[in-house]
Design an enzyme around this catalytic site. Structure first.
Site, short mmCIF file in Angstrom:
data_model
loop_
_atom_site.label_atom_id
_atom_site.label_comp_id
_atom_site.label_asym_id
_atom_site.label_seq_id
_atom_site.Cartn_x
_atom_site.Cartn_y
_atom_site.Cartn_z
N CYS A 1 37.39 37.73 40.56
CA CYS A 1 37.96 37.00 39.34
C CYS A 1 39.35 37.45 38.97
O CYS A 1 39.84 37.65 37.64
CB CYS A 1 37.20 36.87 38.09
SG CYS A 1 35.73 36.11 38.10
N ALA A 2 40.07 38.13 40.17
CA ALA A 2 41.53 38.13 39.96
C ALA A 2 41.99 37.57 41.37
O ALA A 2 42.67 38.55 42.22
CB ALA A 2 41.62 39.79 39.83
#
Length: 491
Positions: A414-415
């Protein structure tokens, strides 16, 4: 706090001191502390220089191996969700029979739960070393906290955020003008990049900087205090995403001089889906409630024209509409107390010991490349991401699980912008969190992340390092295939 007869809490203690709900819970928490201390005594450190790991749930769980037999599960995915501290679980178990709706009930359980809920707010404020007048708003998570803050921004507020942020910090600012800053390669470059962007903003109006305290990809610590000083020097405010920092290091609102802090309970060894937004009250009080409903409203009346007039609370309740997650909030407060009582100096020392073990072990495997923004000497928490030459990251993570009983994470965490920058891949390349496109053995567009913390024993990291070495030198012992976007053992 009004005096009330004490209840009998049979889960953890037979007869709390009489006099009030507060006295009852003092006895409950005392019993939970005794339980945690007893559990801690049974967990010994493998290194005499370091404190013992804190007792956590699941420490004795065994899992099957595809090669036969079972092994104690090595939970090395703390950056996603840390296991609950035994102390937290004991506190929650002691309270659970007395669960009730807060703030408006006349009954004993409701009033007792209200005391518990509001005392938890005070505990969190102490844990974060908040300033007088700061508000503690309970939310669902870090993501929820930052979305709440995004909804209360003043008109024409500009937001500045580095591309290195977790999506929880990168994406909530949809109704604001956002400047995305390129990934810095040194802490000083981060400060200089922010200073230039803030100085050049046009118009020179309200601004908010959002920055992480510790990267959820590399574990590296960011220069939060220096970034806060830069923000304030240019008339901006700053919010700290402490989701990965608070479980590993003490966090002080005053010392860092940040305007807000956001974090999640499930990364702080506290389950049940609660989070915190702590900081300055003015923007929160001047905005419309994050959610409209009971609890946020102080007074509601019909108008003569048939409409409705509403007076909203100016306290934290303004943004806590609905029935709150009392157990989740209490679990956060319990975790704050447990970490404080354990002593962050000892926790940080032990984590450095584990970080050194992992990094030294990975450095001995030439095929492994550890991802980093600021370099090998940068201070960090127990979060390390890497890739292995010749391996698809999902295949490698699947083999760690199926053949060694080790739980890590693979993907983009999630980056996405940060991981793609570190991997040198094109933004249009396929691959997404937890759903790699490449088959086992093909080029990996994702990475592997190992993460650990206060409950991690030495054996888990020792097994991980040995497993990496064996997989690289000998290959997987089993065949794997891709199913529904995941690499799984072939049966």
């Amino acid at each position: 706090m009004s005096a009330r007869p004490a209840a009998t809490v049979t889960t953890a203690v037979s007869s709390p001191a009489a006099g009030s709900a507060a006295a009852g819970f003092a006895a409950v928490e005392s019993a939970a502390v005794e339980s945690a201390v007893a559990g801690s005594a049974a967990v010994e450190s493998a290194d005499p220089c370091c404190a013992a790991p804190l007792p956590v749930l699941g420490r004795d769980v065994t899992v099957p191996l595809v090669t036969g037999g079972e092994v104690t599960y090595a939970a090395l995915d703390y950056a996603a969700s840390a296991p609950a501290l035994q102390r937290v679980w004991d506190d929650v178990a002691a309270y659970a029979p007395y669960y009730g709706s807060v703030h408006r009930g006349a009954g004993y359980l409701s009033q007792l739960s209200t005391d518990l809920f509001e005392n938890s707010r005070e505990t969190v404020a102490e844990f974060l070393d908040c300033r007088p007048g700061d508000q503690i708003v309970f939310t669902r998570s870090t993501t929820d906290s930052l979305n709440l803050l995004a909804q209360v921004l003043p008109a024409d507020c500009q937001v500045f955020v580095f591309e290195t942020e977790h999506h929880a910090s990168l994406l909530p600012w949809r109704d604001a003008r956002v400047t995305y800053l390129n990934a810095p390669r040194t802490p000083q470059q981060a400060v200089e990049t922010l200073e230039r962007a803030l100085a050049d903003r046009d118009p020179y109006g309200p601004a908010l900087v959002c920055v992480t305290g510790a990267s959820n990809v590399t574990g590296e610590l960011w220069p939060v205090k220096e970034l806060a000083a830069a923000a304030h020097a240019h008339g901006a405010r700053i919010v700290l995403d402490a989701a990965q920092l608070a479980p590993h290091h003490p966090v002080s609102v005053r010392e860092l001089d940040v305007d807000w802090i956001a974090f999640s309970g499930h990364k702080l060894y506290a389950p049940f889906g609660s989070g915190v937004l702590a900081g300055r009250a003015d923007w929160l009080q001047e905005s419309e409630p994050y959610l409209a409903g009971g609890g946020a409203s102080k007074k509601v009346a019909r108008r003569s024209d048939g409409g409705v007039d509403v007076e909203w609370h100016t306290t934290a309740a303004r943004h806590e509409a609905g029935s709150p997650n009392v157990i989740g909030v209490y679990s956060i407060a319990s975790a704050c107390k447990a970490l404080t009582e354990a002593g962050f100096d000892a926790l940080v020392e032990r984590e450095r010991h584990l970080i050194a073990k992992v990094r030294e072990g990975l450095a001995e495997v030439p095929a492994v490349r550890v991802l980093s923004l600021f370099g090998d000497d940068a201070p960090r928490v127990g979060v390390i991401s890497f890739v292995v030459d010749g391996w698809n990251s999902s295949h490698f993570a699947a083999a760690l699980s199926a053949e060694y009983g080790i739980g890590v994470r693979d993907g983009l965490f999630c980056a996405h912008p940060l991981v793609r920058t570190l991997l040198g891949s094109d933004p249009q390349d396929p691959g997404e969190c937890g759903a790699p496109e490449a088959e086992p053995g093909e080029r990996s567009l994702n990475a592997i992340r190992v993460s650990f913390g206060a409950g991690t024993p030495d054996e888990h990291v020792d097994r991980f390092v040995r497993a990496v070495r064996e997989l690289v030198s000998d290959g997987a012992k089993w065949q794997y295939r891709t199913e529904a976007g995941r690499c799984v053992p072939a049966v």
